[in-house]
Design a protein around this motif. Sequence first.
Motif, PDB file in Angstrom:
ATOM      1  N   LYS A 388       0.629  -1.511  -0.268  1.00 36.46           N
ATOM      2  CA  LYS A 388       0.098  -0.055   0.302  1.00 36.46           C
ATOM      3  C   LYS A 388       0.807   0.929   0.664  1.00 36.46           C
ATOM      4  N   ASP A 389       1.284   1.466   0.564  1.00 35.41           N
ATOM      5  CA  ASP A 389       2.440   2.402   0.765  1.00 35.41           C
ATOM      6  C   ASP A 389       3.641   2.707   0.480  1.00 35.41           C
ATOM      7  N   MET A 390       4.265   1.348  -0.724  1.00 31.93           N
ATOM      8  CA  MET A 390       5.697   1.119  -1.109  1.00 31.93           C
ATOM      9  C   MET A 390       6.040   2.803  -2.071  1.00 31.93           C
ATOM     10  N   PRO A 391       7.383   3.157  -1.838  1.00 35.73           N
ATOM     11  CA  PRO A 391       7.572   4.310  -2.898  1.00 35.73           C
ATOM     12  C   PRO A 391       7.447   3.997  -4.385  1.00 35.73           C
ATOM     13  N   THR A 392       7.016   4.406  -5.028  1.00 40.30           N
ATOM     14  CA  THR A 392       7.095   3.536  -6.632  1.00 40.30           C
ATOM     15  C   THR A 392       8.191   4.113  -7.364  1.00 40.30           C
ATOM     16  N   ALA A 393       9.564   3.699  -7.382  1.00 41.31           N
ATOM     17  CA  ALA A 393      10.747   3.337  -7.795  1.00 41.31           C
ATOM     18  C   ALA A 393      11.272   4.192  -9.601  1.00 41.31           C
ATOM     19  N   ILE A 394      11.864   5.236  -9.189  1.00 44.92           N
ATOM     20  CA  ILE A 394      12.403   6.223 -10.363  1.00 44.92           C
ATOM     21  C   ILE A 394      13.683   4.510 -11.498  1.00 44.92           C
ATOM     22  N   LEU A 395      13.097   4.417 -12.452  1.00 45.70           N
ATOM     23  CA  LEU A 395      14.187   3.225 -12.959  1.00 45.70           C
ATOM     24  C   LEU A 395      15.219   4.026 -13.618  1.00 45.70           C
ATOM     25  N   GLY A 396      16.602   3.131 -13.871  1.00 46.66           N
ATOM     26  CA  GLY A 396      17.004   3.754 -14.803  1.00 46.66           C
ATOM     27  C   GLY A 396      17.831   2.485 -15.600  1.00 46.66           C
ATOM     28  N   PRO A 397      18.080   2.771 -17.048  1.00 44.55           N
ATOM     29  CA  PRO A 397      18.318   2.031 -17.934  1.00 44.55           C
ATOM     30  C   PRO A 397      20.010   1.480 -17.348  1.00 44.55           C
ATOM     31  N   LYS A 398      20.413   1.173 -16.001  1.00 44.75           N
ATOM     32  CA  LYS A 398      21.969   0.346 -15.753  1.00 44.75           C
ATOM     33  C   LYS A 398      21.655   0.062 -14.318  1.00 44.75           C
ATOM     34  N   ASP A 399      20.641   0.835 -13.765  1.00 52.72           N
ATOM     35  CA  ASP A 399      20.312  -0.043 -12.127  1.00 52.72           C
ATOM     36  C   ASP A 399      20.918  -1.459 -11.999  1.00 52.72           C
ATOM     37  N   GLN A 400      20.329  -2.260 -12.588  1.00 51.65           N
ATOM     38  CA  GLN A 400      21.657  -3.718 -12.549  1.00 51.65           C
ATOM     39  C   GLN A 400      22.660  -3.687 -12.726  1.00 51.65           C
ATOM     40  N   ILE A 401      23.576  -2.312 -13.395  1.00 49.82           N
ATOM     41  CA  ILE A 401      24.745  -3.463 -13.440  1.00 49.82           C
ATOM     42  C   ILE A 401      24.927  -2.273 -12.077  1.00 49.82           C
ATOM     43  N   ILE A 402      24.952  -1.405 -11.337  1.00 49.19           N
ATOM     44  CA  ILE A 402      25.272  -0.114 -10.694  1.00 49.19           C
ATOM     45  C   ILE A 402      24.763  -0.687  -9.549  1.00 49.19           C
ATOM     46  N   GLY A 403      23.376  -1.777  -9.288  1.00 45.61           N
ATOM     47  CA  GLY A 403      23.642  -2.590  -8.337  1.00 45.61           C
ATOM     48  C   GLY A 403      24.521  -3.655  -7.768  1.00 45.61           C
ATOM     49  N   GLU A 404      24.903  -4.559  -9.083  1.00 45.71           N
ATOM     50  CA  GLU A 404      25.870  -5.656  -8.691  1.00 45.71           C
ATOM     51  C   GLU A 404      27.312  -5.241  -8.190  1.00 45.71           C
ATOM     52  N   GLN A 405      27.548  -4.080  -9.077  1.00 46.80           N
ATOM     53  CA  GLN A 405      28.371  -3.820  -8.824  1.00 46.80           C
ATOM     54  C   GLN A 405      28.986  -3.053  -7.200  1.00 46.80           C
ATOM     55  N   ILE A 406      27.738  -2.736  -6.464  1.00 46.72           N
ATOM     56  CA  ILE A 406      27.721  -1.927  -5.412  1.00 46.72           C
ATOM     57  C   ILE A 406      27.936  -3.498  -4.458  1.00 46.72           C
ATOM     58  N   SER A 407      27.196  -4.319  -4.597  1.00 46.54           N
ATOM     59  CA  SER A 407      26.858  -5.692  -4.214  1.00 46.54           C
ATOM     60  C   SER A 407      28.720  -6.187  -4.055  1.00 46.54           C
ATOM     61  N   ASN A 408      29.310  -6.466  -5.238  1.00 43.69           N
ATOM     62  CA  ASN A 408      30.066  -6.933  -4.892  1.00 43.69           C
ATOM     63  C   ASN A 408      31.319  -6.215  -4.185  1.00 43.69           C
ATOM     64  N   GLY A 409      30.985  -5.020  -4.505  1.00 40.83           N
ATOM     65  CA  GLY A 409      32.148  -3.741  -2.989  1.00 40.83           C
ATOM     66  C   GLY A 409      31.536  -4.431  -2.225  1.00 40.83           C
ATOM     67  N   ILE A 410      30.481  -4.331  -1.858  1.00 40.90           N
ATOM     68  CA  ILE A 410      29.941  -5.089   0.076  1.00 40.90           C
ATOM     69  C   ILE A 410      30.452  -6.212   0.054  1.00 40.90           C
ATOM     70  N   LEU A 411      30.378  -7.187  -0.835  1.00 39.19           N
ATOM     71  CA  LEU A 411      31.094  -8.835  -0.696  1.00 39.19           C
ATOM     72  C   LEU A 411      32.698  -8.408  -0.315  1.00 39.19           C
ATOM     73  N   SER A 412      32.876  -7.721  -1.114  1.00 37.97           N
ATOM     74  CA  SER A 412      34.724  -7.422  -0.972  1.00 37.97           C
ATOM     75  C   SER A 412      35.035  -6.569   0.233  1.00 37.97           C
ATOM     76  N   VAL A 413      34.234  -6.130   1.061  1.00 39.05           N
ATOM     77  CA  VAL A 413      34.063  -5.512   2.566  1.00 39.05           C
ATOM     78  C   VAL A 413      34.001  -6.721   3.645  1.00 39.05           C
ATOM     79  N   GLU A 414      33.036  -7.564   3.338  1.00 35.75           N
ATOM     80  CA  GLU A 414      32.444  -8.523   3.935  1.00 35.75           C
ATOM     81  C   GLU A 414      33.755  -9.815   3.677  1.00 35.75           C
ATOM     82  N   GLN A 415      34.185 -10.207   2.570  1.00 31.86           N
ATOM     83  CA  GLN A 415      35.089 -11.534   2.237  1.00 31.86           C
ATOM     84  C   GLN A 415      36.456 -11.277   2.518  1.00 31.86           C
ATOM     85  N   GLN A 416      37.003  -9.855   2.167  1.00 33.39           N
ATOM     86  CA  GLN A 416      38.287  -9.731   1.949  1.00 33.39           C
ATOM     87  C   GLN A 416      39.072  -8.933   2.931  1.00 33.39           C
ATOM     88  N   GLY A 417      37.769  -8.222   3.946  1.00 38.78           N
ATOM     89  CA  GLY A 417      38.178  -7.172   4.644  1.00 38.78           C
ATOM     90  C   GLY A 417      39.237  -5.886   3.846  1.00 38.78           C
TER      91      GLY A 417
END
Length: 437
Positions: A388-417
């Motif tokens: 009912k109250d979730m925001p309507t997201a603004i989408l862009g053409p490269k959302d998935q690439i950006i999301g993957e790279q940020i997730s990989n960056g987070i994983l480098s902190v978790e797994q690689q220190g």
Amino acid sequence: MHGRTRMARLTPRLSAVTAVVLSATLLAGCADDGGGSSGKDGEVTLSVGVFGVFGYKQAGLYDAYEKLNPHIKIKENSTERNEDYYPALLNRLSANSGLADIQAVEVNNINELATIQAAKFVDMSKADGVDGKDYLPWKWDQAKTEDDKVIGLGTDIGPMGICYRKDLFDKAGLPTDREEVGKLWEGDWAKYVDTGEDYMEDAPKGSSFTDSAAGLYNGALSSHAKKNYDEDGELIYKDSKAVKESWDLAMRAVDGKMTGKLKQFDTSWDQGYANGTFASVICPSWMLGYIKEKAGPKNADQWDVAPAPKPANWGGSFLTVPEASKNKDEAIKLAAWLTAPEQQAKLFEKQASFPSSTKALELPAVKSAKHEYFDNAPIGEIFSDAAKDMPTAILGPKDQIIGEQISNGILSVEQQGKSPDSAWSATTKKIDDVLDE
């Protein structure tokens, strides 16, 4: 989806497609994953390309359609991760070969296809029996081109909850009743991390509070409308409040050693469900079916679901029909049937994929739905309230690439220190390099 992403539907939700070197397995699969064929006596085999667990087979929808249409046989080809599926789809669109009769598309990819590949897809708004008014308006518009062509029909959306292990919460001294659990973090994603700190003080041996910091990032980010792009289509992720707040929460979770350091949708993540190595996971509705499949019957009495800290949408997918489909007319009929209100309601009842159809939302099978695997949680109520109250997201053409790279960056902190600052710098450089290609 899925997503679902299927998260996969944060899914759920990826490498630059121009830089991807497709594995031999994916390339070899082009012939197998391609369009369906016509057999003897007019029999038609329709191929459906999906990623993760879409649930059509599990919910019996393919069988039902084949009974209604005896001349049709359906063959589903599923790739585990959208990061592998989507680059392969782009490769096949470029070659105009090897495409399935129906191709699923994740929400973070639909904008790019509607912008630059629209001519390669059927306009589903013109399909018999399809009425745009039957879908949530913002979902319908996500697959619309500038000239009002609609390249895909919405399968589901991803209103979010938190799935948790009651047995592990109990051993850590936390409440297990879903209403009490929801109150622990109500209104603020930071409270979810606070709960993680409490959990880790007396965590059962070998367990973590949550599966991954990237999952936390995606959950928190999904509570915002403006993330990677602004209303004018400008790329803003480096200065985005939503991105910064979500990144900082993920880093706090890593620093508190409350994550399982897992990459979502990898084999080790699936094993974590089966072995009970993490106590909670941020789960859009489509992920419940995934958890049920990966955690298995032995854990059926352990999982429950509570509301997320804030209303948010993660994932949701579309069914498209490529113009190159070998059985285009039959594929259009199947895609329209699978996304019709009655089938969306059935899919929610069986797999917890939350409908994108406004008519489906009013059906008793959705409103009153409970999920036996999750201790009969009232998922119809939980996810309807979230939607009912979730925001309507603004989408862009490269959302998935950006999301993957940020997730990989987070994983480098978790797994690689790596330090959070060095990981962020490396991540932004990688994104810049990819987007400049």
